[in-house]
Design a protein around this motif. Structure first.
Motif, short mmCIF file in Angstrom:
data_model
loop_
_atom_site.label_atom_id
_atom_site.label_comp_id
_atom_site.label_asym_id
_atom_site.label_seq_id
_atom_site.Cartn_x
_atom_site.Cartn_y
_atom_site.Cartn_z
N LEU A 82 0.75 -1.25 0.13
CA LEU A 82 -0.04 -0.02 0.05
C LEU A 82 0.91 1.23 -0.18
O LEU A 82 0.62 2.37 -0.73
CB LEU A 82 -1.06 0.00 1.06
N VAL A 83 1.81 1.29 0.71
CA VAL A 83 2.81 2.44 0.69
C VAL A 83 3.47 2.62 -0.66
O VAL A 83 3.34 3.64 -1.24
CB VAL A 83 4.03 2.21 1.69
N ARG A 84 3.91 1.44 -1.31
CA ARG A 84 4.34 1.75 -2.60
C ARG A 84 3.20 2.23 -3.68
O ARG A 84 3.34 3.00 -4.63
CB ARG A 84 4.76 0.16 -3.28
N GLN A 85 2.05 1.74 -3.67
CA GLN A 85 0.84 2.11 -4.32
C GLN A 85 0.64 3.62 -4.05
O GLN A 85 0.39 4.60 -5.04
CB GLN A 85 -0.23 1.45 -4.06
N ALA A 86 0.48 4.02 -2.78
CA ALA A 86 0.21 5.60 -2.40
C ALA A 86 1.55 6.56 -3.04
O ALA A 86 1.15 7.43 -3.63
CB ALA A 86 0.30 5.81 -0.96
N LEU A 87 2.86 5.85 -2.87
CA LEU A 87 3.84 6.68 -3.65
C LEU A 87 3.75 6.94 -5.22
O LEU A 87 3.98 7.85 -5.52
CB LEU A 87 5.14 6.29 -3.11
N SER A 88 3.44 5.77 -5.78
CA SER A 88 3.27 5.88 -7.13
C SER A 88 2.24 6.60 -7.72
O SER A 88 2.33 7.15 -8.59
CB SER A 88 3.10 4.31 -7.49
N GLN A 89 0.97 6.54 -6.86
CA GLN A 89 -0.04 7.28 -7.14
C GLN A 89 0.42 8.91 -7.28
O GLN A 89 -0.07 9.68 -8.13
CB GLN A 89 -1.20 6.88 -6.71
N ALA A 90 1.06 8.97 -6.24
CA ALA A 90 1.56 10.47 -6.05
C ALA A 90 2.66 10.66 -7.19
O ALA A 90 3.10 12.34 -7.11
CB ALA A 90 1.89 10.69 -4.63
N GLY A 91 3.34 9.66 -7.98
CA GLY A 91 4.54 10.29 -8.55
C GLY A 91 5.84 10.62 -7.84
O GLY A 91 6.50 11.29 -8.39
N LEU A 92 5.95 9.93 -6.74
CA LEU A 92 7.01 10.20 -5.78
C LEU A 92 7.60 9.03 -5.18
O LEU A 92 7.18 7.83 -5.47
CB LEU A 92 6.35 11.16 -4.48
#
Length: 364
Positions: A66-76
């Protein structure tokens, strides 16, 4: 132009695993750029409530992704955020350990400050993210673990005016649903059944109504529901609907008295405040009957009624990230890497414990 502050938030206090990236712009406004929540509803529904060991294992399995997904969606990446915020309490200690240890690892690896956030503070400050609300204001927190009326004076500055002396409101909903054979979670199930019910059939008690103190009590109401259901067994679908509708009516009338007194006290404390506000937060805030009651109260007392979107009333990481950003903006220090999770952590440290205290601290 100075770029906005960016923070990664992590929430694992109960049965939702969540990660989010939130921005705070130079003008103080907030922006949710990613918000990922994984519910564990199916894992716990068979037990009629949250099983702490199952919750902790589910957090371990899901959080990294989920952390990877959240960062990926934010482009960070983790190196692009300015800080990490993780729920440190109150809640189930196993889940808190998973989230806080993950937050610590990310903060250390990326050399970022860590903010160990009080879950209740996340709820308390959400209205500033969604509505840009100014201090001070009143917050009614109604969830499975808490029922509190809190004066929010500033970041880290809270005054508890009322709390439950026994069961939290969400707990009363869950136990009533279980008693009537309705599915978990109890709040939505009771609300759905109540739509077809006669709210005047049962005259359930309204605990503490009429008292000057602003505390809540739902244990007696829960007992009255059990006695009524036992007296008319076997229960038909209409019996269940009538009990649920009468139960909600009793809660609505109780809140009308308790919160009405709180609004009057707020007006006495801040007589010159032009636009006083009441904020409702927590999972029970999704109940439409209770929302209508609170809206009516606020209209009567000329308060602004703020109910954040339902997805931000229930447990989420965006509110944890925002609380971290608020603390950063207020100049409050970050937390040492040695910070420990706390299963009990009252917002108002000066308020007396009404429902238990011990080695872990005051319960509420």
């Amino acid at each position: 132009m100075t770029r906005p502050l960016r923070i990664l938030g992590i929430e694992t206090s109960c049965d939702e695993t969540a990660a989010s990236v939130v921005l705070r712009h130079e003008n103080g406004s907030g922006e949710i750029v990613s918000d990922v929540v994984l519910s564990q509803l199916e894992e716990h529904s068979a037990f009629g409530g949250v099983v702490p060991e199952i919750a902790a294992r589910a957090h371990v399995e899901a959080l990294d992704g989920l952390v990877r997904q959240a960062l990926s969606q934010a482009g960070l990446t983790v190196h692009d955020v300015d800080a990490v915020a993780a729920t440190s309490g109150p809640g189930l200690i196993g889940g808190l350990l998973v989230g806080l240890m993950t937050g610590k690892a990310i903060a250390m690896a990326a050399n970022k400050p860590l903010y160990a956030i009080n879950h209740l503070e996340g709820h308390a400050l959400t209205a500033r993210l969604t509505d840009g609300l100014e201090f001070p204001y009143l917050m009614l927190l109604v969830s499975g673990g808490h029922t509190q009326l809190v004066l929010v004076k500033g970041v880290g500055d809270y005054e508890r005016w009322g709390t439950t002396i026994d069961d939290a409101l969400g707990e009363a909903f869950d136990k009533t649903a279980k008693l009537l054979g309705l599915p978990y979670p109890g709040g939505p199930a009771v609300e759905k059944a109540a739509r077809a019910g006669d709210a005047s059939r049962f005259d359930f008690p309204r605990p503490l109504v009429g008292e000057s103190r602003l505390d809540f009590s739902f244990s007696g109401l829960k007992t009255a529901v059990r006695q009524a259901a036992t007296a008319i067994q076997p229960l038909s679908e209409q019996d269940i609907a009538d009990i649920c509708a009468s139960f909600q009516r009793a809660i609505s009338r109780t809140l009308k008295d308790r919160i009405g007194r709180g609004l009057a006290r707020f007006q006495e404390r801040y007589p010159t405040l032009q636009t006083p506000a009441l904020v409702v937060a927590g999972g029970v805030a999704a109940n439409q009957v209770l929302r209508a009651t609170l809206q009516e109260l606020c209209d009567h007392h000329r308060f602004r009624f703020i109910a954040p979107p339902i997805r931000l009333c229930t447990d989420n990481a965006a509110m944890i990230a925002w609380a971290g950003l608020e603390r950063m903006a207020a100049g409050l220090p970050s937390d040492p890497i040695s910070v420990a999770p706390r299963s009990r952590w009252p917002l108002d440290k000066e308020a007396a414990a009404l429902i238990g205290s011990g080695k872990r601290g005051a319960k509420a």
